[in-house]
Write a protein that holds these residues in place. Structure first.
Motif, PDB file in Angstrom:
ATOM      1  N   LEU A   4      -2.331   1.551   6.421  1.00  0.00           N
ATOM      2  CA  LEU A   4      -1.100   2.132   6.940  1.00  0.00           C
ATOM      3  C   LEU A   4      -1.408   3.483   7.566  1.00  0.00           C
ATOM      4  O   LEU A   4      -2.142   4.286   7.002  1.00  0.00           O
ATOM      5  CB  LEU A   4      -0.081   2.312   5.823  1.00  0.00           C
ATOM      6  N   SER A   5      -0.863   3.718   8.723  1.00  0.00           N
ATOM      7  CA  SER A   5      -1.003   5.015   9.364  1.00  0.00           C
ATOM      8  C   SER A   5       0.287   5.798   9.168  1.00  0.00           C
ATOM      9  O   SER A   5       1.208   5.329   8.507  1.00  0.00           O
ATOM     10  CB  SER A   5      -1.284   4.826  10.855  1.00  0.00           C
ATOM     11  N   GLY A  22       6.706  -2.567   0.403  1.00  0.00           N
ATOM     12  CA  GLY A  22       5.637  -2.161   1.313  1.00  0.00           C
ATOM     13  C   GLY A  22       4.316  -1.874   0.632  1.00  0.00           C
ATOM     14  O   GLY A  22       3.276  -2.389   1.037  1.00  0.00           O
ATOM     15  N   ARG A  23       4.319  -1.065  -0.400  1.00  0.00           N
ATOM     16  CA  ARG A  23       3.075  -0.730  -1.098  1.00  0.00           C
ATOM     17  C   ARG A  23       2.510  -1.932  -1.849  1.00  0.00           C
ATOM     18  O   ARG A  23       1.303  -2.108  -1.931  1.00  0.00           O
ATOM     19  CB  ARG A  23       3.286   0.437  -2.062  1.00  0.00           C
ATOM     20  N   LYS A  24       3.363  -2.755  -2.405  1.00  0.00           N
ATOM     21  CA  LYS A  24       2.898  -3.943  -3.125  1.00  0.00           C
ATOM     22  C   LYS A  24       2.224  -4.910  -2.170  1.00  0.00           C
ATOM     23  O   LYS A  24       1.185  -5.489  -2.495  1.00  0.00           O
ATOM     24  CB  LYS A  24       4.059  -4.621  -3.849  1.00  0.00           C
ATOM     25  N   ILE A  25       2.802  -5.092  -0.999  1.00  0.00           N
ATOM     26  CA  ILE A  25       2.204  -5.975  -0.010  1.00  0.00           C
ATOM     27  C   ILE A  25       0.874  -5.403   0.466  1.00  0.00           C
ATOM     28  O   ILE A  25      -0.123  -6.125   0.570  1.00  0.00           O
ATOM     29  CB  ILE A  25       3.169  -6.211   1.172  1.00  0.00           C
ATOM     30  N   GLN A  26       0.820  -4.100   0.724  1.00  0.00           N
ATOM     31  CA  GLN A  26      -0.435  -3.480   1.157  1.00  0.00           C
ATOM     32  C   GLN A  26      -1.500  -3.627   0.079  1.00  0.00           C
ATOM     33  O   GLN A  26      -2.655  -3.893   0.376  1.00  0.00           O
ATOM     34  CB  GLN A  26      -0.224  -2.005   1.507  1.00  0.00           C
ATOM     35  N   ALA A  28      -1.743  -6.056  -2.128  1.00  0.00           N
ATOM     36  CA  ALA A  28      -2.171  -7.459  -2.104  1.00  0.00           C
ATOM     37  C   ALA A  28      -3.134  -7.705  -0.939  1.00  0.00           C
ATOM     38  O   ALA A  28      -4.140  -8.401  -1.098  1.00  0.00           O
ATOM     39  CB  ALA A  28      -0.959  -8.379  -1.998  1.00  0.00           C
ATOM     40  N   ILE A  29      -2.851  -7.135   0.221  1.00  0.00           N
ATOM     41  CA  ILE A  29      -3.735  -7.263   1.374  1.00  0.00           C
ATOM     42  C   ILE A  29      -5.095  -6.642   1.060  1.00  0.00           C
ATOM     43  O   ILE A  29      -6.147  -7.217   1.361  1.00  0.00           O
ATOM     44  CB  ILE A  29      -3.093  -6.617   2.618  1.00  0.00           C
ATOM     45  N   ILE A  38      -5.093 -13.435  -3.699  1.00  0.00           N
ATOM     46  CA  ILE A  38      -3.699 -13.031  -3.881  1.00  0.00           C
ATOM     47  C   ILE A  38      -2.858 -13.754  -2.835  1.00  0.00           C
ATOM     48  O   ILE A  38      -3.182 -13.736  -1.648  1.00  0.00           O
ATOM     49  CB  ILE A  38      -3.533 -11.511  -3.697  1.00  0.00           C
ATOM     50  N   ALA A  39      -1.780 -14.371  -3.262  1.00  0.00           N
ATOM     51  CA  ALA A  39      -0.862 -15.048  -2.345  1.00  0.00           C
ATOM     52  C   ALA A  39       0.446 -14.270  -2.282  1.00  0.00           C
ATOM     53  O   ALA A  39       0.941 -13.804  -3.303  1.00  0.00           O
ATOM     54  CB  ALA A  39      -0.594 -16.472  -2.804  1.00  0.00           C
ATOM     55  N   ILE A  40       0.974 -14.135  -1.081  1.00  0.00           N
ATOM     56  CA  ILE A  40       2.278 -13.513  -0.882  1.00  0.00           C
ATOM     57  C   ILE A  40       3.224 -14.636  -0.479  1.00  0.00           C
ATOM     58  O   ILE A  40       3.005 -15.306   0.519  1.00  0.00           O
ATOM     59  CB  ILE A  40       2.223 -12.431   0.212  1.00  0.00           C
TER      60      ILE A  40
END
Length: 50
Positions: A4-5, A22-26, A28-29, A38-40
């Motif tokens: 993330l920028s 947002g942070r949880k997805i980042q 996981a990525i 990890i699956a979203i």
């Protein structure tokens, strides 16, 4: 994987990073980039799999 920028990922607003998911997805990525599996998925898909 892209970090993330100040403007967010791929030009999205910075608010995305500070949203509930947002942070949880980042995270996981980032785990996926380190070889973790990890699956979203949507909550209803998760519930149907139970």
């Amino acid at each position: 994987m892209a970090k993330l920028s100040a403007r967010g990922r791929d030009g999205a607003d910075e608010d995305w990073a500070h949203s509930t998911f947002g942070r949880k997805i980042q995270q996981a990525i980032d785990f996926n980039a380190k070889g973790k599996n990890i699956a979203i998925l949507a909550e209803d898909a998760w519930a149907n799999a139970l």
